[in-house]
Design an enzyme around this catalytic site. Structure first.
Site, mmCIF file in Angstrom:
data_model
loop_
_atom_site.group_PDB
_atom_site.id
_atom_site.type_symbol
_atom_site.label_atom_id
_atom_site.label_comp_id
_atom_site.label_asym_id
_atom_site.label_seq_id
_atom_site.Cartn_x
_atom_site.Cartn_y
_atom_site.Cartn_z
ATOM 1 N N LYS A 252 10.592 5.824 -3.612
ATOM 2 C CA LYS A 252 9.881 6.771 -4.483
ATOM 3 C C LYS A 252 10.626 8.093 -4.668
ATOM 4 C CE LYS A 252 5.173 5.113 -3.879
ATOM 5 N NZ LYS A 252 3.781 5.423 -3.589
ATOM 6 N N SER B 253 2.680 -7.442 -1.647
ATOM 7 C CA SER B 253 2.063 -6.562 -2.646
ATOM 8 C C SER B 253 1.047 -7.331 -3.495
ATOM 9 C CB SER B 253 3.143 -5.986 -3.562
ATOM 10 O OG SER B 253 2.528 -5.302 -4.635
ATOM 11 N N GLY C 264 -2.536 12.910 7.492
ATOM 12 C CA GLY C 264 -1.220 12.385 7.155
ATOM 13 C C GLY C 264 -0.480 13.373 6.282
#
Ligand code: NAP
Length: 570
Positions: free
Chosen positions: A309, A260, A369
């Site tokens: 999430k 990240s 997507g």
């Protein structure tokens, strides 16, 4: 004449030691000296790993020359035995002999393992301590366990510093290590940290828990322990020199999270706005582990990434309407009373870069997507009254999302006949070493392409789009904007967006170069050409952009780079 231990103790008092000790390795004395000469200016506290040398004793006269030349440097001599995780193949007695000679050479500190202390004759360790400052060390390369039992044994041996290094297999292991340091650092000179990727918390925060110093690698590739961070990262990214009791801790939590870029960007933002905070990459293998750490570290806020999430939503005391609508949260705030509040800034990450270029009302936008990010984008775009189209590899998933947000599902086979104002790539195709594109050139009929992939900066898709004079919105704009909103939620200050873009652009430039044309694989077969029945009939001929809906000045990656290069006070 022998120096007494008090003389050495006065030379190594904790307040005189820098917080970072840099490990220096080399195949021979010349190598170590060359590295040490390069490093000493910025790193006056070093550890010479004598066990990396084939002939440690014969190297000592050369190393003495360095010590004489640099009285400002404090240097530890370490000759760790193979059985304890080092490279020295000799016995504990041979190790002791080398350390005694190192003391005579001028090293101020020597490191000797608990396992060696156990087998030395009574009095030998005391004799060593009379000559030099002694760090008694213990390393566990597998786990963080039995810290108290180990330390109870270590205390029986004389030493100036007690160093306990374990391996973090969970984030909570860092909490265990820091509690251990807090419990003993008022009475003893402690050094403690957890190795491994998950040990980053203790490497940065251990110093405020009571570790006199921590260890760092000179550069990437010169690590002497798993998960070791470079001295410049500890100093510049994590600002370890200024970490104190008031430093607020934030982090990005996910699995995986090692690559990240959020820590680079968010720490730069905190530094730029002089917020006393540090932001860490938290590799959470379970949500339970992460949640257990929040009150104990304590964490003030989190960026939540894959795969948590959705799961984190049910752990929140409250959340913003977007999080509830989307069912996914990427930003957590922990209030003073310990409650967790959730926000979704992914939506702003997609919407803001688009709004800087166009009025979204009525704009025809194709989402490629139907995963988490596409879902956030779809809700955000519908809230702005855009006309949203969705295409997805798995038709059912795309159709389900289209139904939920009242968008149109599009057959892949129809794409070449359709045109859009914006196409958004919300698939991982093109990311990292994946050199595929989710669409073919003939399907790229659009004014803007927003490729949410941002590593690498140039993908096969953006390259194709450039060839068709399509304006590119780089994925890093989403990354920066979602992070900027997080910064604002946490700090209450406007985010230093230019600084954040600058550091991310620079970080991306340091990453792997793009593949050459010859290296690229054949055309992708990512999305199926035959897709199930669409939810609603797609418009065969798209209407033009509504009159008066001018696009704002587009910011290509080039423009953004230019903006990022504008002078930023650093
Ligand atoms: P996700 O929930 O896993 O969804 C991935 C989507 O991509 C799904 O619709 C999936 O289709 C599709 N897909 C995956 N592999 C594919 C392939 N080989 N061919 C065609 N379609 C494929 O992931 P996400 O969280 O939405 O993230 C998607 C991408 O967005 C990430 O990979 C990342 O590159 C980018 N991203 C960017 C930012 C930023 O700040 N710029 C932030 C987050 C994410 P199925 O439904 O058929 O599985």
């Amino acid at each position: 004449m022998q120096a007494s231990s008090t003389v050495y103790a006065s030379r190594i008092q904790r307040f005189r030691l820098p917080r970072i000790c840099v490990a220096v390795v080399g195949d021979d004395a010349a190598n170590i000296l060359e590295r040490a000469e390069t490093l000493v200016r910025d790193n006056p506290f070093m550890e010479f790993r004598l066990d990396y040398l084939a002939q440690p004793v014969s190297a000592l006269p050369k190393l003495k020359h360095f010590l004489d030349l640099h009285p400002e440097a404090t240097v530890i001599a370490t000759c760790r035995r193979v059985v304890n995780g080092g490279k020295f193949k000799g016995s504990a007695s041979a190790q002791l002999d080398i350390l005694i000679k190192a003391a005579a050479t001028g090293f101020q500190l020597v490191d000797i393992e608990l396992q060696s202390a156990r087998v030395l004759k009574p009095g030998e360790l005391t004799e060593l301590k009379d000559r030099v400052g002694v760090i008694l060390s213990f390393h566990d390369f597998k786990a963080t366990k039995k810290l108290e039992e180990t330390f109870a044994e270590m205390k029986r041996y004389p030493a100036d510093f007690y160093k306990v290094v374990s391996t973090a297999t969970t984030l909570y292991d860092n909490v265990q290590m820091m509690k251990f340091l807090q419990a003993h650092s008022t009475q003893h000179e402690m050094v403690g940290l957890c190795m491994g990727e998950q040990g980053i918390i203790s490497r940065v925060l251990g110093v405020r828990a009571g570790s006199v110093f921590t260890f760092a690698a000179a550069t990437r590739g010169e690590e002497t322990g798993p998960g070791q961070v470079t001295a410049s990262d500890l100093r510049d990214t994590y600002r370890i020199e200024s970490v104190d009791a008031a430093t607020q801790v934030y982090g990005v939590a996910g699995d995986p999270v090692a690559h990240s870029l959020s820590p680079i960007m968010m720490n730069a933002a905190f530094r730029r706005e002089t917020v006393n905070a540090v932001y860490l990459a938290l590799h959470a293998k379970t949500l339970k582990d992460l949640l257990a750490c929040i009150p104990d570290i304590p964490l003030r806020g989190l960026s939540i990434t894959m795969p948590y999430k959705q799961d984190v939503v049910e752990r929140l005391s409250n959340s913003d309407p977007l999080t509830r609508q989307i069912g996914a949260c990427n930003t957590v705030v922990r209030s003073q009373d310990g409650k967790l509040y959730g926000f979704n800034t992914d939506v702003a990450g997609v919407i803001l870069p688009l709004e800087q270029r166009m009025d979204l009302q009525g704009a025809r936008i194709l989402l490629v997507g139907a995963g988490g990010v596409a879902r956030a984008a779809a809700f955000g775009l519908k809230n702005k009254a855009a006309e949203v189209f969705i295409v997805n590899r798995t038709a059912e998933k795309g159709q389900a999302l289209a139904r939920q947000v009242k968008a149109r599902y599009v057959k892949r086979a129809d794409l070449a006949k359709m045109s859009f104002d914006v196409i958004i790539n919300a698939t991982p195709l093109g990311m990292g070493s994946n050199r595929q594109s989710p669409l073919e050139e003939k399907e790229l009929n659009t004014k803007f392409l927003f490729d949410l992939v941002y590593v690498p900066a140039e993908t096969k898709l953006t390259k194709m789009a450039r060839g068709k004079n399509i304006q590119i919105i780089p994925g890093l704009e989403m990354f920066v904007q979602q992070g900027a909103r997080q910064f604002e939620i946490w700090s209450g200050k406007p985010a230093p967006v230019a600084e954040m873009s600058y550091v991310i652009t620079k970080a991306l430039e340091r990453l792997e170069p793009q593949p050459t044309e010859e290296e690229e694989p054949p055309a992708p077969k990512a999305l199926p050409k035959t897709v199930e029945k669409p939810v609603t009939k797609p418009a065969a001929k798209p209407p033009a952009m509504p009159a008066g809906k001018k696009t704002a000045k587009p910011a290509s990656r080039k423009t953004l780079k230019k903006a990022a290069k504008k002078p930023v006070k650093r």
